[in-house]
Enzyme design. Structure first.
Site, PDB file in Angstrom:
ATOM      1  N   CYS A 123     -25.399 -11.026   9.507  1.00  0.00           N
ATOM      2  CA  CYS A 123     -25.352 -12.164   8.768  1.00  0.00           C
ATOM      3  C   CYS A 123     -24.235 -13.303   8.601  1.00  0.00           C
ATOM      4  O   CYS A 123     -24.494 -14.349   8.724  1.00  0.00           O
ATOM      5  CB  CYS A 123     -25.799 -11.803   7.383  1.00  0.00           C
ATOM      6  SG  CYS A 123     -24.710 -10.924   6.313  1.00  0.00           S
ATOM      7  N   LYS A 196     -29.527   0.108   0.434  1.00  0.00           N
ATOM      8  CA  LYS A 196     -29.225  -1.233   0.059  1.00  0.00           C
ATOM      9  C   LYS A 196     -30.653  -1.992  -0.270  1.00  0.00           C
ATOM     10  O   LYS A 196     -31.483  -2.274   0.379  1.00  0.00           O
ATOM     11  CB  LYS A 196     -28.607  -2.004   1.321  1.00  0.00           C
ATOM     12  CG  LYS A 196     -28.274  -3.278   0.992  1.00  0.00           C
ATOM     13  CD  LYS A 196     -27.346  -3.914   2.468  1.00  0.00           C
ATOM     14  CE  LYS A 196     -26.994  -5.228   1.971  1.00  0.00           C
ATOM     15  NZ  LYS A 196     -26.067  -5.904   2.915  1.00  0.00           N
ATOM     16  N   LYS A 249     -26.348   0.538  -2.858  1.00  0.00           N
ATOM     17  CA  LYS A 249     -25.752  -0.881  -3.242  1.00  0.00           C
ATOM     18  C   LYS A 249     -26.926  -1.940  -3.760  1.00  0.00           C
ATOM     19  O   LYS A 249     -27.965  -1.459  -3.066  1.00  0.00           O
ATOM     20  CB  LYS A 249     -25.177  -1.219  -2.069  1.00  0.00           C
ATOM     21  CG  LYS A 249     -24.969  -2.716  -1.923  1.00  0.00           C
ATOM     22  CD  LYS A 249     -24.351  -3.216  -0.794  1.00  0.00           C
ATOM     23  CE  LYS A 249     -23.973  -4.833  -0.908  1.00  0.00           C
ATOM     24  NZ  LYS A 249     -23.943  -5.428   0.527  1.00  0.00           N
TER      25      LYS A 249
END
Ligand code: PBG
Length: 326
Positions: A123, A196, A249
């Site tokens: 990303c 995540k 996360k």
């Protein structure tokens, strides 16, 4: 035996006794500090939404690693802000990529005194800001595995100690493990961002890493915040594929997931106390609404108490300072 024989306040009467019965103990050994590296020299751009954090060029990054070491922090997690981006994030696989350069510089200066964890994702390196190669408007899983494996190998070759894929593609741990093994890096552990979530708490990070998606969101690959059974499946699969440590996360809104992971799996659990969680504390503290140091320690303790063995936190150095004072 109940009251009055039993009085739980007996074990709280003074600091010595309170310390003696403390269950959760934070250690600098368990903390990882995330750092952002950018091109140039003598660059130290403050990240607006994350006070005290900077995009740093390699020279300043190396200096900061020295500060961390002096405070007892022994692991950093590196994110790169590249000079150019491309369609597939291939810029992240270059021998002279920004993170590769940073790793070599850290290695040269500190040898094996500092563990360098390399985040693996596309990303920050794609023009569109998504975590992989786009086909028909969505990230293509299997094509993305190729760039992730390439990036991982390049980071291992540069000297990364731990590879940490954060992309949430299916099968990436297996692919990265095989690629590392085939190239002789069978001793490099994989710390997978296994559970995540597609979270609003990453907002400040995307400013820091210049990695916000240019269209859509990450919900077709990151997890739905409503799910925790699915988190157990994600973690189980990553372990089967060869992950050495697994991450949950964000941390604070997901303490139940951390706890469940710890009680379900026999593997080190990592928790990422992410940017938005950090920035909220900073903002409240700047307004004088909370006691920053106290809240910082309470948060880290709660993450550890929930079951995390390792904590990634932008407060790593500040927590270390408090621990060193004691
Ligand atoms: C890259 C990545 C992100 C974070 C770590 N690795 C952002 C995202 O998924 O958009 C977030 C970290 C933070 O918020 O502190 N995929």
């Amino acid at each position: 035996m109940a009251f009055p024989q039993t009085r739980l306040r007996r074990l709280r009467t003074n600091p010595l006794i309170r310390d003696m019965v403390t269950e959760t103990i934070l250690s600098v050994n368990d903390l990882i500090m995330p750092l952002f590296v950018c091109p140039g020299e003598k660059v130290k751009n403050p990240i607006n939404s994350m006070p005290g954090n900077y995009q740093m060029s390699v020279d300043f990054l190396v200096e900061e690693c020295g500060n961390l070491l002096e405070n007892g922090i022994r692991a950093v997690l590196l994110f790169g802000i590249p000079e150019h981006k491309d369609e597939h994030g291939l810029v992240a696989c270059e021998h002279n990529g920004i993170v590769q350069k940073a790793i070599r510089a850290i290695r040269q200066k500190y040898q094996n005194r500092l563990l360098v964890v390399a985040d693996v994702c596309n990303c920050e390196y794609t023009t569109h800001g998504h975590c992989g190669t786009i086909v028909d408007g969505d990230v293509h899983n299997d094509l993305t595995l190729e760039t992730l494996a390439k990036q991982s190998l390049s980071l291992a070759q540069a000297g990364a100690d731990i590879i940490a894929p954060s992309d949430m593609m299916d099968g990436r741990v297996q692919k990265i493990r095989k690629t590392l093994d085939d190239n002789g890096f069978y001793n490099i552990p994989i710390m997978s961002y296994a559970a995540k979530y597609a979270s609003g708490f990453y907002g400040p990070f995307r400013e820091a890493a210049e990695s916000a998606p240019k269209f859509g969101d990450r919900r077709s690959y990151q997890m739905n915040p409503a799910n925790s059974d699915e988190a157990m499946r994600e973690i189980e699969l990553d372990i089967e594929e060869g992950a050495d440590m697994v991450m949950v996360k964000p941390a604070l809104s997901y303490l139940d997931v951390i706890y469940r992971a710890k009680t379900t799996f026999n593997i080190p659990i990592v928790a990422y106390n992410v940017s938005g969680e950090f920035s909220m504390v900073k903002a409240a503290a700047a307004n004088g609404w909370i006691d920053e140091e106290r809240i910082m320690m309470e948060i880290a303790t709660s993450i550890k108490r929930a079951g995390a063995d390792i904590i990634i936190t932008y407060y790593a150095k500040d927590i270390a300072k408090v621990l060193n004072r004691k």
